[in-house]
Motif scaffolding. Structure first.
Motif, PDB file in Angstrom:
ATOM      1  N   GLY A 218       0.478  -1.230  -0.458  1.00 23.84           N
ATOM      2  CA  GLY A 218      -0.032  -0.088   0.146  1.00 23.84           C
ATOM      3  C   GLY A 218       0.440   1.212   0.258  1.00 23.84           C
ATOM      4  O   GLY A 218      -0.101   2.194  -0.471  1.00 23.84           O
ATOM      5  N   GLU A 219       2.316   1.291   0.207  1.00 24.78           N
ATOM      6  CA  GLU A 219       3.090   2.384  -0.257  1.00 24.78           C
ATOM      7  C   GLU A 219       2.740   2.658  -1.209  1.00 24.78           C
ATOM      8  O   GLU A 219       2.828   2.747  -2.393  1.00 24.78           O
ATOM      9  CB  GLU A 219       4.332   1.946   0.113  1.00 24.78           C
ATOM     10  N   LEU A 220       2.646   4.130  -1.024  1.00 33.95           N
ATOM     11  CA  LEU A 220       3.550   5.140  -2.088  1.00 33.95           C
ATOM     12  C   LEU A 220       4.338   5.509  -2.849  1.00 33.95           C
ATOM     13  O   LEU A 220       5.627   5.529  -2.149  1.00 33.95           O
ATOM     14  CB  LEU A 220       2.802   6.958  -1.593  1.00 33.95           C
ATOM     15  N   ILE A 221       5.276   4.638  -4.142  1.00 38.07           N
ATOM     16  CA  ILE A 221       6.673   4.530  -4.189  1.00 38.07           C
ATOM     17  C   ILE A 221       6.995   5.774  -5.558  1.00 38.07           C
ATOM     18  O   ILE A 221       7.845   5.900  -5.465  1.00 38.07           O
ATOM     19  CB  ILE A 221       6.388   3.083  -4.314  1.00 38.07           C
ATOM     20  N   SER A 222       5.874   6.491  -5.734  1.00 41.00           N
ATOM     21  CA  SER A 222       6.029   7.049  -6.806  1.00 41.00           C
ATOM     22  C   SER A 222       5.312   7.863  -7.688  1.00 41.00           C
ATOM     23  O   SER A 222       3.777   8.393  -7.580  1.00 41.00           O
ATOM     24  CB  SER A 222       6.823   6.990  -8.107  1.00 41.00           C
ATOM     25  N   ILE A 223       6.097   9.884  -6.831  1.00 39.75           N
ATOM     26  CA  ILE A 223       4.537  10.330  -7.725  1.00 39.75           C
ATOM     27  C   ILE A 223       5.475  10.860  -9.326  1.00 39.75           C
ATOM     28  O   ILE A 223       6.817  11.089  -8.797  1.00 39.75           O
ATOM     29  CB  ILE A 223       4.458  11.992  -6.938  1.00 39.75           C
ATOM     30  N   MET A 224       4.461  11.459  -9.891  1.00 39.05           N
ATOM     31  CA  MET A 224       5.049  11.838 -11.145  1.00 39.05           C
ATOM     32  C   MET A 224       4.111  12.667 -12.729  1.00 39.05           C
ATOM     33  O   MET A 224       3.352  12.828 -11.342  1.00 39.05           O
ATOM     34  CB  MET A 224       4.949  10.480 -12.470  1.00 39.05           C
ATOM     35  N   ASP A 225       5.389  13.664 -13.150  1.00 37.01           N
ATOM     36  CA  ASP A 225       4.553  14.219 -13.831  1.00 37.01           C
ATOM     37  C   ASP A 225       3.340  13.876 -14.924  1.00 37.01           C
ATOM     38  O   ASP A 225       3.623  13.632 -16.266  1.00 37.01           O
ATOM     39  CB  ASP A 225       5.624  14.904 -14.750  1.00 37.01           C
ATOM     40  N   GLY A 226       2.443  13.890 -14.571  1.00 37.47           N
ATOM     41  CA  GLY A 226       1.152  13.313 -15.510  1.00 37.47           C
ATOM     42  C   GLY A 226       0.800  14.282 -16.551  1.00 37.47           C
ATOM     43  O   GLY A 226       0.493  13.347 -17.010  1.00 37.47           O
ATOM     44  N   THR A 227       1.491  15.249 -16.833  1.00 37.22           N
ATOM     45  CA  THR A 227       1.512  16.050 -18.437  1.00 37.22           C
ATOM     46  C   THR A 227       2.060  15.612 -18.885  1.00 37.22           C
ATOM     47  O   THR A 227       1.909  15.401 -20.438  1.00 37.22           O
ATOM     48  CB  THR A 227       1.872  17.671 -17.675  1.00 37.22           C
ATOM     49  N   VAL A 228       3.352  14.894 -18.667  1.00 38.37           N
ATOM     50  CA  VAL A 228       4.314  14.837 -19.529  1.00 38.37           C
ATOM     51  C   VAL A 228       3.994  12.890 -20.152  1.00 38.37           C
ATOM     52  O   VAL A 228       4.411  12.653 -20.617  1.00 38.37           O
ATOM     53  CB  VAL A 228       5.794  14.861 -18.979  1.00 38.37           C
ATOM     54  N   LEU A 229       3.936  12.623 -18.951  1.00 38.10           N
ATOM     55  CA  LEU A 229       3.342  11.242 -18.848  1.00 38.10           C
ATOM     56  C   LEU A 229       2.252  10.677 -19.323  1.00 38.10           C
ATOM     57  O   LEU A 229       2.535  10.063 -20.822  1.00 38.10           O
ATOM     58  CB  LEU A 229       3.124   9.967 -17.541  1.00 38.10           C
ATOM     59  N   THR A 230       1.060  11.662 -19.817  1.00 31.36           N
ATOM     60  CA  THR A 230       0.136  11.671 -20.465  1.00 31.36           C
ATOM     61  C   THR A 230       0.617  11.577 -21.776  1.00 31.36           C
ATOM     62  O   THR A 230       0.193  11.507 -22.775  1.00 31.36           O
ATOM     63  CB  THR A 230      -0.938  12.693 -20.515  1.00 31.36           C
ATOM     64  N   ALA A 231       1.183  12.890 -22.459  1.00 29.49           N
ATOM     65  CA  ALA A 231       1.606  12.768 -23.164  1.00 29.49           C
ATOM     66  C   ALA A 231       3.002  12.030 -24.271  1.00 29.49           C
ATOM     67  O   ALA A 231       2.381  11.786 -25.463  1.00 29.49           O
ATOM     68  CB  ALA A 231       2.541  14.604 -23.894  1.00 29.49           C
ATOM     69  N   ILE A 232       3.590  11.353 -23.311  1.00 29.55           N
ATOM     70  CA  ILE A 232       4.533  10.450 -23.676  1.00 29.55           C
ATOM     71  C   ILE A 232       3.593   8.930 -24.136  1.00 29.55           C
ATOM     72  O   ILE A 232       3.235   8.468 -25.432  1.00 29.55           O
ATOM     73  CB  ILE A 232       5.258  10.428 -22.869  1.00 29.55           C
ATOM     74  N   ARG A 233       2.591   8.784 -23.304  1.00 33.68           N
ATOM     75  CA  ARG A 233       1.749   7.654 -23.603  1.00 33.68           C
ATOM     76  C   ARG A 233       0.942   7.778 -24.395  1.00 33.68           C
ATOM     77  O   ARG A 233       0.750   6.548 -25.664  1.00 33.68           O
ATOM     78  CB  ARG A 233       0.858   6.859 -21.865  1.00 33.68           C
ATOM     79  N   THR A 234       0.546   8.410 -24.457  1.00 34.45           N
ATOM     80  CA  THR A 234      -0.659   9.746 -26.147  1.00 34.45           C
ATOM     81  C   THR A 234       0.571   8.916 -27.119  1.00 34.45           C
ATOM     82  O   THR A 234      -0.348   8.802 -28.113  1.00 34.45           O
ATOM     83  CB  THR A 234      -1.467  10.295 -25.089  1.00 34.45           C
ATOM     84  N   ALA A 235       1.139   9.343 -26.922  1.00 34.11           N
ATOM     85  CA  ALA A 235       1.949   9.993 -28.806  1.00 34.11           C
ATOM     86  C   ALA A 235       2.545   8.487 -28.952  1.00 34.11           C
ATOM     87  O   ALA A 235       2.913   7.739 -30.010  1.00 34.11           O
ATOM     88  CB  ALA A 235       3.315  10.676 -28.283  1.00 34.11           C
ATOM     89  N   SER A 236       3.122   7.620 -27.962  1.00 36.61           N
ATOM     90  CA  SER A 236       3.315   6.364 -27.946  1.00 36.61           C
ATOM     91  C   SER A 236       1.734   5.262 -28.326  1.00 36.61           C
ATOM     92  O   SER A 236       2.264   4.546 -29.519  1.00 36.61           O
ATOM     93  CB  SER A 236       3.922   5.467 -26.338  1.00 36.61           C
ATOM     94  N   ALA A 237       0.672   5.836 -27.712  1.00 36.16           N
ATOM     95  CA  ALA A 237      -0.508   5.020 -28.593  1.00 36.16           C
ATOM     96  C   ALA A 237      -0.693   5.374 -30.094  1.00 36.16           C
ATOM     97  O   ALA A 237      -1.071   4.013 -31.182  1.00 36.16           O
ATOM     98  CB  ALA A 237      -1.408   5.426 -27.864  1.00 36.16           C
TER      99      ALA A 237
END
Length: 302
Positions: free
Chosen positions: A91-110
């Protein structure tokens, strides 16, 4: 707990790793190996907000994301977000990430993955409609993963700046549609920007905008010309995407092969062109892409 900012995500999620991540995400989603409750959609001050949870045997992710239409006037990306990654065991929080860039990268990758399976890795002319963050990352991932001879960019504004940044040609929309083999529509437009009468006889289109039932990026003629209509999730597009909901209700999709991208990947289905990929984005993409970034950051720090 690791914090991964935009610079970290660009370092770890190379085009190869990012496309690999979304490919795994779509396969897991199709095989039922990832659970993603329907995202909660809110309208706050006239803007779209989404809360997107998902979990696997090894990762739990929650993304809060929004689309703020006036942000470009403020010098900010229209999409803002954050991703929280948890361990399903402790249940530990293991990471917080920039969701703006993550969204852009995963969307472009799709979009790039859909291009690979529908068109191949060699593209003579790629057209990108839009000039925001998504347009930039679509160019970045495509140039790093595919063999692209020429890129054309068109938008209402700022496309000249983007073209210089990505070594592309800034053109008007008509020229882009007439000359492009593959088109990425990355706009906030509510009316179609992909016009079938201007398109070649053979094409692949990926549309990532128009994520509400009353908005469209793709016109009816483009859909009439297509043979295959690919989606990220039939459940998601049937609730959110005007580009699917409206032609479905009017019968335009009756003679098309409508397939989830995960099914194509899992079963090795050959895509008939002209083809369209409509994505509204699913939590599985955020979860697996975030997990990849987290694991790669661990490897990098050793």
């Amino acid at each position: 707990m690791r914090f991964l900012d935009a610079k970290n995500l660009e370092e770890y999620l190379t085009p190869k790793e990012a496309v690999k991540a979304v490919k795994e995400a779509f396969l897991m989603y199709y095989k039922g190996e990832i659970s993603q409750p329907q995202r909660q959609v809110l309208t706050i001050k006239g803007n779209w907000w989404g809360i997107m949870p998902s979990f696997t045997a090894f990762s739990v992710a929650v993304k809060i994301v929004n689309v703020i239409n006036d942000n470009p006037k403020r010098g900010l990306p229209s999409v803002q977000g954050v991703v929280a990654l948890f361990s399903p065991d402790t249940g530990e929080l293991i990471s917080i990430m920039d969701g703006t860039v993550l969204t852009a990268i995963r969307t472009a990758s799709a979009s790039v993955l859909s291009t690979e399976i529908a068109y191949g890795n060699k593209i003579n002319t790629l057209g990108i409609i839009g000039a925001g963050m998504e347009a930039y990352y679509h160019a970045k991932i495509a140039q790093g993963y595919l063999s692209v001879s020429r890129i054309l960019v068109s938008a209402r504004k700022s496309h000249i700046e983007l073209a210089k940044k990505i070594n592309a040609d800034a053109v008007d929309l008509e020229k882009l549609l007439k000359e492009s083999d593959v088109v990425y529509a990355t706009t906030s437009s509510k009316t179609p920007v992909v016009i079938g009468n201007l398109m070649k006889n053979d094409f692949h289109v990926s549309s990532i905008g128009a994520h509400t039932p009353d908005s469209r990026e793709i016109d009816d003629e483009t859909i009439r010309k297509s043979k295959t209509f690919i989606v990220d999730s039939l459940e998601a597009v049937s609730k959110e995407a005007g580009d699917y909901i409206q032609p479905k209700s009017s019968g335009l999709l009756d003679d098309k092969k409508v397939l989830e991208i995960g099914k194509i990947l899992a079963e090795g289905i050959k895509v008939e062109r002209p083809s369209i990929f409509k994505t509204v984005g699913i939590s599985a993409q955020d979860n697996i892409t975030a997990y990849y970034a987290y694991k790669l950051s661990q490897t990098s720090s050793r």
